[in-house]
Motif scaffolding. Structure first.
Motif, PDB file in Angstrom:
ATOM      1  N   ARG A 111      14.511   5.127   5.583  1.00 33.83           N
ATOM      2  CA  ARG A 111      14.244   6.029   4.455  1.00 33.83           C
ATOM      3  C   ARG A 111      12.831   6.584   4.514  1.00 33.83           C
ATOM      4  N   LEU A 112      11.904   5.816   5.083  1.00 31.40           N
ATOM      5  CA  LEU A 112      10.551   6.338   5.279  1.00 31.40           C
ATOM      6  C   LEU A 112      10.583   7.607   6.124  1.00 31.40           C
ATOM      7  N   TRP A 113      11.305   7.533   7.239  1.00 32.21           N
ATOM      8  CA  TRP A 113      11.382   8.686   8.138  1.00 32.21           C
ATOM      9  C   TRP A 113      12.087   9.855   7.472  1.00 32.21           C
ATOM     10  N   TYR A 114      13.140   9.575   6.706  1.00 26.27           N
ATOM     11  CA  TYR A 114      13.866  10.648   6.035  1.00 26.27           C
ATOM     12  C   TYR A 114      12.970  11.321   5.001  1.00 26.27           C
ATOM     13  N   ASN A 150      12.788   3.424  -2.265  1.00 28.95           N
ATOM     14  CA  ASN A 150      11.997   2.436  -1.527  1.00 28.95           C
ATOM     15  C   ASN A 150      11.026   1.678  -2.425  1.00 28.95           C
ATOM     16  N   LEU A 151      10.525   2.351  -3.448  1.00 26.72           N
ATOM     17  CA  LEU A 151       9.590   1.680  -4.357  1.00 26.72           C
ATOM     18  C   LEU A 151      10.310   0.679  -5.255  1.00 26.72           C
ATOM     19  N   PHE A 152      11.487   1.061  -5.759  1.00 27.88           N
ATOM     20  CA  PHE A 152      12.209   0.209  -6.702  1.00 27.88           C
ATOM     21  C   PHE A 152      13.109  -0.811  -6.010  1.00 27.88           C
ATOM     22  N   LYS A 153      13.440  -0.539  -4.746  1.00 25.52           N
ATOM     23  CA  LYS A 153      14.259  -1.490  -4.000  1.00 25.52           C
ATOM     24  C   LYS A 153      13.622  -1.717  -2.630  1.00 25.52           C
ATOM     25  N   PHE A 197       1.561  10.984   4.670  1.00 26.36           N
ATOM     26  CA  PHE A 197       2.739  10.111   4.745  1.00 26.36           C
ATOM     27  C   PHE A 197       2.890   9.518   6.140  1.00 26.36           C
ATOM     28  N   PHE A 198       2.628  10.346   7.156  1.00 24.06           N
ATOM     29  CA  PHE A 198       2.776   9.846   8.523  1.00 24.06           C
ATOM     30  C   PHE A 198       1.714   8.802   8.844  1.00 24.06           C
ATOM     31  N   CYS A 199       0.558   8.906   8.209  1.00 23.54           N
ATOM     32  CA  CYS A 199      -0.486   7.890   8.411  1.00 23.54           C
ATOM     33  C   CYS A 199       0.036   6.510   8.003  1.00 23.54           C
ATOM     34  N   PHE A 200       0.792   6.460   6.896  1.00 26.21           N
ATOM     35  CA  PHE A 200       1.361   5.172   6.486  1.00 26.21           C
ATOM     36  C   PHE A 200       2.388   4.692   7.503  1.00 26.21           C
ATOM     37  N   ILE A 201       3.265   5.601   7.975  1.00 24.43           N
ATOM     38  CA  ILE A 201       4.264   5.218   8.972  1.00 24.43           C
ATOM     39  C   ILE A 201       3.580   4.684  10.224  1.00 24.43           C
ATOM     40  N   LEU A 202       2.529   5.381  10.664  1.00 24.60           N
ATOM     41  CA  LEU A 202       1.811   4.961  11.862  1.00 24.60           C
ATOM     42  C   LEU A 202       1.127   3.618  11.646  1.00 24.60           C
ATOM     43  N   ALA A 203       0.537   3.435  10.465  1.00 25.06           N
ATOM     44  CA  ALA A 203      -0.122   2.166  10.161  1.00 25.06           C
ATOM     45  C   ALA A 203       0.885   1.026  10.122  1.00 25.06           C
ATOM     46  N   MET A 204       2.072   1.290   9.562  1.00 26.13           N
ATOM     47  CA  MET A 204       3.121   0.277   9.552  1.00 26.13           C
ATOM     48  C   MET A 204       3.573  -0.045  10.972  1.00 26.13           C
ATOM     49  N   GLN A 262       0.813  -1.224   0.000  1.00 24.74           N
ATOM     50  CA  GLN A 262       0.000   0.000   0.000  1.00 24.74           C
ATOM     51  C   GLN A 262       0.847   1.274   0.000  1.00 24.74           C
ATOM     52  N   PHE A 263       2.145   1.149   0.167  1.00 21.77           N
ATOM     53  CA  PHE A 263       3.002   2.329   0.286  1.00 21.77           C
ATOM     54  C   PHE A 263       2.890   3.238  -0.924  1.00 21.77           C
TER      55      PHE A 263
END
Length: 263
Positions: A66-69, A104-107, A43-50, A5-6
Motif C-alpha cells: 500500500r505504501l507503493w500504491y 496504513n495508519l489505522f491498520k 513520500f519516497f524518502c520514507f520508502i527508501l528509509a524503510m 515515523q510514517f
C-alpha cells in the motif's frame, strides 16, 4: 527509520499533494508540478528509509505494498495532468492516495527484517513494483471511467476516450511485464513458471478482462458506456487479485501469494 515515523512523512506528502491539486484547479502549473513532485520525493524518502532500515525492499506485507500504491497514484495523476492538463486528476489521485495512507495508519502491519527464502529472489522487487505502478495507472483509467459515466454532463469526446484507452494500454503493458517478472520469480523460487495458484488465477482473469476492454473498444459499433462499465468491472477484479484473495477459502493455507506477517 521505524513505522512510527510514517505519519509525519504521510502528512507532509499529502499536504504537498493537496497544494499541487489546488494549483491545478487555479491554473498555476508551476505550483501544481512543484508541490506534487515535492510530495512524491517526501513520500519516497520514507520508502527508501524503510528499505534501508529493513535491509530489504518494503514489499512483503499488504501494508508495504500500500505504501507503493500511495506513492504511484499521485505519480500517475501527475503523468495524466502533464499530458492532458485535466485539473481534477490531481485531486482524485490525492484523495485515493490518502485513503490508502489512512488504511496504513489505522491498520498498521508488522514490518520487520524477516523475509522468507522465496521472497529473496532478485525478481521479487521488480515484479511487485511494476505491478503497483500498473495498478496505479489502471486506477487512473478507472477514475476517467467514473468521471465520464457519472460526473461529466455532456457526452464524452473522442479525446477523453483516447485518454482512457492510453491509460489502459500503459497499465496493461506494465501488468504484462509484472506477470513475466512474476513467472521468472516463481521459476527460481518454486521451480515452475505458473501453477494456477489462486493469486495467479485471478491475475490471469484480471489481465484478460482488460484485454477484453481493449478489443471491445476496437469494434466498429461498440457501446461506449458498456466499455466504461467493463473498465470498472476490470478494476473490481484487480482489487480481488490484489487483496481480495486473502479472504477466499481456497487461498487459506494454500496460496504462496497471500500476504501474511508469518509467511
Amino acid at each position: 527509520m521505524t513505522w512510527e515515523q510514517f505519519i509525519y512523512f504521510a502528512i507532509a506528502a499529502t499536504l504537498l499533494w493537496a497544494v499541487g491539486a489546488y494549483g491545478a484547479w487555479r491554473n498555476k502549473t508551476v505550483m501544481a508540478y512543484t508541490a506534487t513532485i515535492l510530495g512524491l520525493l517526501t513520500f519516497f524518502c520514507f520508502i527508501l528509509a524503510m528499505w534501508i532500515s529493513l535491509e530489504r525492499p518494503p514489499l512483503r506485507t499488504m501494508g508495504e505494498t500500500r505504501l507503493w500504491y500511495s506513492f504511484f497514484l499521485p505519480l500517475a495523476g501527475l503523468t495524466v495532468y502533464s499530458r492532458w492538463k485535466y485539473k481534477w486528476i490531481l485531486t482524485f489521485s490525492t484523495i485515493l492516495a490518502l485513503v490508502f495512507i489512512c488504511v496504513n495508519l489505522f491498520k498498521p502491519e508488522i514490518h520487520d527484517k524477516t523475509l522468507m527464502p522465496a521472497l529473496q529472489s532478485p525478481w521479487f522487487a521488480p515484479h511487485v513494483i511494476v505491478y503497483m505502478f500498473a495498478y496505479a495507472v489502471l486506477g487512473a483509467a478507472t477514475l476517467m471511467a467514473v468521471y465520464l459515466l457519472f460526473i461529466k454532463k455532456s457526452p464524452a469526446s473522442a479525446e477523453e476516450f483516447d485518454i482512457t484507452d492510453n491509460l489502459v494500454y500503459v497499465g496493461l503493458a506494465f501488468m504484462t511485464f509484472g506477470m513475466l517478472f512474476g513467472a521468472l520469480w516463481a521459476k527460481e523460487a518454486w521451480g515452475h513458471y505458473w501453477s494456477w495458484d489462486p493469486k495467479e488465477t485471478w491475475a490471469a482473469i484480471t489481465w484478460l478482462s482488460y484485454l477484453v476492454y481493449i478489443h471491445y473498444r476496437q469494434l466498429p459499433h461498440h457501446h461506449k458506456r458498456l466499455a466504461l462499465w467493463t473498465l470498472i468491472a476490470s478494476f473490481v477484479l484487480l482489487q480481488m487479485c490484489w487483496w481480495g484473495i486473502n479472504y477466499l477459502p481456497s487461498a487459506q493455507g494454500t496460496s504462496v501469494h497471500t500476504y501474511s506477517n508469518n509467511s
